[in-house]
Motif scaffolding. Structure first.
Motif, mmCIF file in Angstrom:
data_model
loop_
_atom_site.group_PDB
_atom_site.id
_atom_site.type_symbol
_atom_site.label_atom_id
_atom_site.label_comp_id
_atom_site.label_asym_id
_atom_site.label_seq_id
_atom_site.Cartn_x
_atom_site.Cartn_y
_atom_site.Cartn_z
ATOM 1 N N ALA A 42 0.830 -1.203 0.000
ATOM 2 C CA ALA A 42 0.000 0.000 0.000
ATOM 3 C C ALA A 42 0.863 1.251 0.000
ATOM 4 O O ALA A 42 0.566 2.227 -0.704
ATOM 5 C CB ALA A 42 -0.918 -0.003 1.223
ATOM 6 N N LEU A 43 1.925 1.234 0.757
ATOM 7 C CA LEU A 43 2.832 2.373 0.815
ATOM 8 C C LEU A 43 3.457 2.621 -0.555
ATOM 9 O O LEU A 43 3.567 3.768 -0.997
ATOM 10 C CB LEU A 43 3.916 2.107 1.865
ATOM 11 C CG LEU A 43 4.848 3.243 2.226
ATOM 12 C CD1 LEU A 43 4.057 4.429 2.779
ATOM 13 C CD2 LEU A 43 5.873 2.777 3.251
ATOM 14 N N GLY A 44 3.824 1.548 -1.244
ATOM 15 C CA GLY A 44 4.405 1.682 -2.583
ATOM 16 C C GLY A 44 3.432 2.267 -3.588
ATOM 17 O O GLY A 44 3.836 3.001 -4.504
ATOM 18 N N MET A 45 2.140 1.970 -3.440
ATOM 19 C CA MET A 45 1.136 2.517 -4.365
ATOM 20 C C MET A 45 0.793 3.972 -4.051
ATOM 21 O O MET A 45 0.483 4.742 -4.953
ATOM 22 C CB MET A 45 -0.144 1.676 -4.303
ATOM 23 C CG MET A 45 -0.015 0.321 -4.965
ATOM 24 S SD MET A 45 -1.604 -0.501 -5.064
ATOM 25 C CE MET A 45 -1.535 -1.504 -3.599
ATOM 26 N N GLU A 51 12.098 9.544 0.229
ATOM 27 C CA GLU A 51 12.328 10.072 1.579
ATOM 28 C C GLU A 51 11.063 9.961 2.436
ATOM 29 O O GLU A 51 11.108 9.536 3.593
ATOM 30 C CB GLU A 51 12.785 11.531 1.497
ATOM 31 C CG GLU A 51 13.262 12.072 2.828
ATOM 32 C CD GLU A 51 13.824 13.472 2.688
ATOM 33 O OE1 GLU A 51 13.377 14.338 3.462
ATOM 34 O OE2 GLU A 51 14.694 13.685 1.814
ATOM 35 N N ALA A 52 9.915 10.296 1.851
ATOM 36 C CA ALA A 52 8.638 10.181 2.575
ATOM 37 C C ALA A 52 8.333 8.718 2.859
ATOM 38 O O ALA A 52 7.839 8.372 3.942
ATOM 39 C CB ALA A 52 7.521 10.822 1.768
ATOM 40 N N MET A 53 8.657 7.858 1.888
ATOM 41 C CA MET A 53 8.407 6.423 2.074
ATOM 42 C C MET A 53 9.227 5.887 3.248
ATOM 43 O O MET A 53 8.724 5.102 4.045
ATOM 44 C CB MET A 53 8.754 5.663 0.789
ATOM 45 C CG MET A 53 8.299 4.216 0.810
ATOM 46 S SD MET A 53 8.682 3.320 -0.703
ATOM 47 C CE MET A 53 7.560 4.085 -1.845
ATOM 48 N N THR A 54 10.459 6.346 3.384
ATOM 49 C CA THR A 54 11.308 5.908 4.495
ATOM 50 C C THR A 54 10.737 6.367 5.831
ATOM 51 O O THR A 54 10.669 5.581 6.784
ATOM 52 C CB THR A 54 12.741 6.463 4.315
ATOM 53 O OG1 THR A 54 13.279 5.972 3.087
ATOM 54 C CG2 THR A 54 13.637 6.025 5.462
ATOM 55 N N ARG A 55 10.306 7.637 5.907
ATOM 56 C CA ARG A 55 9.735 8.149 7.157
ATOM 57 C C ARG A 55 8.465 7.385 7.533
ATOM 58 O O ARG A 55 8.264 7.006 8.683
ATOM 59 C CB ARG A 55 9.444 9.651 7.042
ATOM 60 C CG ARG A 55 10.680 10.513 7.163
ATOM 61 C CD ARG A 55 10.303 11.974 7.378
ATOM 62 N NE ARG A 55 9.429 12.494 6.355
ATOM 63 C CZ ARG A 55 9.813 13.105 5.221
ATOM 64 N NH1 ARG A 55 11.101 13.288 4.997
ATOM 65 N NH2 ARG A 55 8.938 13.538 4.353
ATOM 66 N N ILE A 56 7.604 7.143 6.553
ATOM 67 C CA ILE A 56 6.356 6.427 6.829
ATOM 68 C C ILE A 56 6.647 4.974 7.218
ATOM 69 O O ILE A 56 6.009 4.430 8.116
ATOM 70 C CB ILE A 56 5.405 6.499 5.609
ATOM 71 C CG1 ILE A 56 4.949 7.954 5.404
ATOM 72 C CG2 ILE A 56 4.210 5.576 5.789
ATOM 73 C CD1 ILE A 56 4.206 8.196 4.102
ATOM 74 N N ALA A 57 7.626 4.359 6.584
ATOM 75 C CA ALA A 57 7.992 2.977 6.920
ATOM 76 C C ALA A 57 8.491 2.889 8.365
ATOM 77 O O ALA A 57 8.191 1.922 9.078
ATOM 78 C CB ALA A 57 9.042 2.453 5.949
ATOM 79 N N ILE A 58 9.220 3.895 8.817
ATOM 80 C CA ILE A 58 9.701 3.911 10.201
ATOM 81 C C ILE A 58 8.517 4.023 11.159
ATOM 82 O O ILE A 58 8.421 3.278 12.140
ATOM 83 C CB ILE A 58 10.702 5.062 10.416
ATOM 84 C CG1 ILE A 58 12.008 4.742 9.677
ATOM 85 C CG2 ILE A 58 10.974 5.286 11.910
ATOM 86 C CD1 ILE A 58 12.986 5.899 9.613
ATOM 87 N N VAL A 59 7.580 4.917 10.862
ATOM 88 C CA VAL A 59 6.389 5.068 11.708
ATOM 89 C C VAL A 59 5.582 3.775 11.696
ATOM 90 O O VAL A 59 5.108 3.310 12.737
ATOM 91 C CB VAL A 59 5.533 6.265 11.242
ATOM 92 C CG1 VAL A 59 4.185 6.283 11.942
ATOM 93 C CG2 VAL A 59 6.283 7.566 11.466
#
Length: 159
Positions: A42-45, A51-59
């Protein structure tokens, strides 16, 4: 019969908390795998900025840790409550018994004794807890009829 609000949720939690350790571990592994697979997809879509993907993945990882820590806390709390209730029941049964009851470890050291055993044999509970069960048997009787702990440990009935 009318159910209280939230009863269904409590019933579900009770059923989950009664699972075996193996099933809980399998559920944890499956939930973790599903969380990672679907949330990453879902994050990939939804997010295309690395950079935003990395921050969201950490959260997302921290949310998973927080949720699983809460579930682990609930499991431990339930286990602790159940253990305390069971211990209280056994203690009441032990103290109400008219028969003398002495519980020993595998080496015949006294671990627990009820008031009836103390009264029958003339020891205080503190004195009992310093004794080995063999100390309660006359040496001649012990040599004639030794304790059969090996048979008890193997599961055989000993009379």
């Amino acid at each position: 019969m009318e159910q209280k609000p939230g009863y269904e949720q409590n019933d579900l939690i009770s059923r989950i908390l009664k699972l075996s350790p193996f099933r809980i571990a399998v559920l944890y592994a499956v939930a973790g795998w599903l969380w990672i697979a679907f949330s990453d997809a879902a994050l990939g879509m939804l997010v295309h900025d690395p950079e935003a993907m990395t921050r969201i993945a950490i959260v997302k990882g921290w949310v998973y840790v927080a949720v699983t820590a809460l579930i682990l806390y609930l499991l431990i709390l339930r286990f602790e409550r159940t253990s305390l209730e069971r211990e209280s029941g056994y203690r009441a049964l032990l103290e109400q018994a008219a028969d003398g009851i002495i519980i020993t470890d595998q080496d015949a050291n006294c671990l627990t004794v009820n008031a009836s055993a103390c009264a029958m044999l003339g020891y205080t509970e503190a004195e009992f807890l310093r004794l080995n069960f063999r100390d309660l048997i006359l040496p001649d009787d012990l040599s004639a009829t030794p304790l059969r702990y090996d048979e008890i440990r193997s599961g055989r009935t000993v009379l």
